[in-house]
Design an enzyme around this catalytic site. Structure first.
Site, PDB file in Angstrom:
ATOM      1  N   GLY A  40       0.797  -1.226   0.000  1.00  4.72           N
ATOM      2  CA  GLY A  40       0.000   0.000   0.000  1.00  4.72           C
ATOM      3  C   GLY A  40       0.825   1.270   0.000  1.00  4.72           C
ATOM      4  N   ALA A 191       1.285  22.608   6.994  1.00  4.86           N
ATOM      5  CA  ALA A 191       2.292  22.282   8.024  1.00  4.86           C
ATOM      6  C   ALA A 191       1.848  21.053   8.801  1.00  4.86           C
ATOM      7  CB  ALA A 191       2.493  23.476   8.961  1.00  4.86           C
ATOM      8  N   ILE A 194       3.184  15.390   6.728  1.00  6.79           N
ATOM      9  CA  ILE A 194       3.970  15.231   5.503  1.00  6.79           C
ATOM     10  C   ILE A 194       4.826  16.472   5.257  1.00  6.79           C
ATOM     11  CG2 ILE A 194       3.796  15.103   2.970  1.00  6.79           C
ATOM     12  CD1 ILE A 194       1.465  13.177   3.328  1.00  6.79           C
ATOM     13  N   VAL A 247      -3.594  29.911   0.563  1.00  4.01           N
ATOM     14  CA  VAL A 247      -3.012  29.756  -0.771  1.00  4.01           C
ATOM     15  C   VAL A 247      -4.077  30.089  -1.804  1.00  4.01           C
ATOM     16  CG1 VAL A 247      -2.046  28.115  -2.417  1.00  4.01           C
ATOM     17  CG2 VAL A 247      -1.359  28.031  -0.024  1.00  4.01           C
ATOM     18  N   LEU A 330      -3.388   6.426   9.862  1.00  2.76           N
ATOM     19  CA  LEU A 330      -2.094   5.925  10.311  1.00  2.76           C
ATOM     20  C   LEU A 330      -1.982   4.442  10.040  1.00  2.76           C
ATOM     21  CD1 LEU A 330      -1.889   7.773  13.758  1.00  2.76           C
ATOM     22  CD2 LEU A 330      -0.640   8.338  11.663  1.00  2.76           C
ATOM     23  N   HIS A 455      19.672   3.098  33.586  1.00  2.93           N
ATOM     24  CA  HIS A 455      20.453   4.334  33.558  1.00  2.93           C
ATOM     25  C   HIS A 455      21.750   4.080  32.812  1.00  2.93           C
ATOM     26  CE1 HIS A 455      22.205   8.098  34.906  1.00  2.93           C
ATOM     27  NE2 HIS A 455      23.305   7.416  35.188  1.00  2.93           N
TER      28      HIS A 455
END
Ligand code: FAD
Ligand code: NAI
Length: 476
Positions: A40, A191, A194, A247, A330, A455
């Protein structure tokens, strides 16, 4: 006519995962994909190629900006864009071949061609398509029968009539992952994820990047402090943002294009660019599927309407998952649905917890979140504690030169249950995974705070924030 228990139209993360799970649950499965390769958008032109380029460009920038500080002397670092693309293509080919292997291993029958619904139990597979990423035209046609059908046809970029995409000077993400040279000036419209990811790739390689965004800030309703921090870091890196700009049009001109934008003041200005990337969102791809013929209803926003308990559409026996239904577009959400839908078909308790789906923007540093943000909690009238930690004092972050960043945990004031988290910083995607798991288990911030973290690791930043939510952070 061939007959199957299940036919799946679309071989992306939603479709191929559903195919594997269905086969594991003893169904006979057909998968119909019009592209020559499975996987895909995600594997072919989305997640994987974009991350390959993000990694290459990050190495390049790191070599320029960090090597000297580490004491590494590397003279004359140059970018070979063709080699970067070759590496990306190889990775894409390998992951797509991996999906092919999974289909064979699970005895899923693959059909190459365009699938459309003849009825609630029949799919016509035709091969009239031409053009990039499409299967070769051979005019063959066949119909298969299936007891159940899943539509997993994904999504395509939204285009604006006033910004005509020509694939050269005015492009979408499909083209931005395959440019052959570094544009001097790239204007990105939108923004969003992508725009920021692919804008970052080309900025790191030397482009001037101007991002035109209709809204006043990044990430809409997401954590305001976090999104302000991400914006500040991206601006410091050199990305220019024009927020609240509309735009009006883009036109190819010479070897580049001119974008006309309207500022909040009402003033119009023309911006010249070598390349204009239109990244204003994606829309479900439902063309030619024959949905109206069989009566599959759509939502107001044009996605396929499903019952989110079993992913069945308005037509019994026909299901839909992934980008073509509501919810975040997603790959991991699509894959969860792929598993759940067939589990429910098989009489199992398939379930997707839509409240706990992480989101990540793979810029550097990364931006990641899960669950609810402060604004959403306020709107819902839920009282919460905020736990916050910073990357700067973390020893490992220092060693990595990754001091920029912070992590925030929001926990219910009464129960201490974690309700959400937001992180801007190196490896934020990995850090948010721990909190995603914690939320899935219904953990409290104290559960995380009292868990021993190795740690020195960045994961201690998560522990610090959890301690901070309880009011006793040691390292702050
Ligand atoms: P798709 O992946 O779009 O797959 C649908 C498939 O169905 C396609 O292969 C298509 O050819 C096929 N098809 C459509 N109609 C027919 C038909 N009628 N007959 C036969 N075949 C058909 N998501 C993330 O989670 N993480 C990321 O990092 C990420 N990065 C991205 C980067 C970019 C540049 C883009 C564009 C997207 C990214 N995404 C990312 C989003 C992710 O790619 C999608 O959410 C995901 O691919 C959706 O999966 P899907 O299976 O629903 O649809
Ligand atoms: P997006 O929805 O993330 O962002 C689109 C942006 O464009 C928004 O900020 C919007 O306000 C703005 N916009 C819309 N119309 C505009 C206009 N006319 N002028 C100026 N700005 C305008 O969409 P994007 O970036 O195209 O991504 C599409 C989908 O792909 C997303 O839904 C995302 O989930 C998925 N994706 C996920 C990735 C990840 O998980 N890391 C990476 C890339 C894509």
């Amino acid at each position: 006519m061939k007959e199957f228990d299940l036919a799946i139209i679309g071989g992306g993360p939603a479709g191929y995962v559903a195919a594997v799970r269905a086969s594991q649950l003893k169904m006979s499965v057909a998968i119909i994909e019009k592209r020559a390769t499975l996987g895909g958008t995600c594997l072919n032109v989305g997640c994987i190629p974009s991350k390959a380029l993000l990694d290459s460009s990050e190495h390049y920038e790191s070599a320029h900006k960090r090597f000297a500080e580490h004491g590494i002397q590397a003279a004359e670092i140059k970018m070979d864009v063709a080699q970067m693309m070759k590496r990306k293509d190889k990775i894409v080919a390998e992951v797509c071949a991996g999906v092919d292997f999974l289909m064979k291993k699970n005895k899923v029958e693959r059909f190459l061609g365009f699938g459309s619904l003849v009825s609630a139990s029949e799919v016509k597979i035709s091969n009239p398509s031409t053009g990039s990423g499409q299967a070769p035209a051979d005019k063959s046609e066949q119909t298969i029968k299936a007891k159940k059908i899943i539509i997993a046809t994904g999504s395509v970029p939204i285009e604006l009539p006033t910004v005509p995409v020509d694939g050269k000077a005015i492009i979408t993400s499909d083209h931005a992952i395959a440019l052959t040279k570094v544009p001097k000036h790239m204007v990105v419209i939108g923004a969003g994820v992508i725009g920021l990811e692919l804008g970052s790739v080309w900025r790191r390689l030397g482009s001037k990047v101007t991002v035109v965004e209709a809204l006043p800030r990044l990430f809409g309703t997401a954590d305001r402090q976090g999104s302000n921090l991400a914006q500040r870091i991206l601006e410091q890196q050199g990305i220019e943002f024009l927020f609240e700009h509309k735009v009006e049009k883009a036109e190819a001109k010479g070897k580049g294009a001119v974008v006309t934008v309207k500022a909040p003041t009402g003033e119009s200005k023309a911006i010249e660019a070598d390349v204009v990337l239109c990244a204003i969102g994606r829309k479900p791809y439902l063309e030619g599927l024959g949905l109206d013929k069989v009566g599959v209803k759509l939502t107001e926003r044009g996605r396929i309407d499903v019952d989110f308990h079993n992913w069945q559409t308005s037509v019994p026996g026909v299901y839909a998952i992934g980008d073509c239904i509501n919810g975040p577009m997603l790959a991991h959400k699509a894959m969860e649905e792929g598993v759940a839908v067939v589990e429910v078909m098989a009489g199992q308790a398939g379930h997707v917890n839509y409240d706990v789906i992480p989101g990540v923007v793979y810029t550097h540093p990364e931006v990641a979140w899960v669950g609810l943000g402060e604004e959403e909690l306020k709107e819902k009238g839920i009282e919460y504690n905020v736990g916050r930690s910073f990357f700067k004092p973390n020893g490992r972050a220092k060693a990595m030169m990754e001091g920029d960043g912070q992590l925030k945990i929001l926990a219910d004031k009464k129960t201490d249950r974690i309700l959400g988290a937001f992180c801007v910083g190196a490896q934020a995607a990995q850090l948010i995974a721990e909190l995603t798991l914690a939320m899935e288990f219904g953990a409290s911030s104290e559960d995380v705070a009292r868990t021993c973290h190795a740690h020195p690791t960045l994961s201690e930043i998560v522990k610090d924030a959890a301690e901070s939510a309880g009011g006793w952070a040691i390292h702050q």
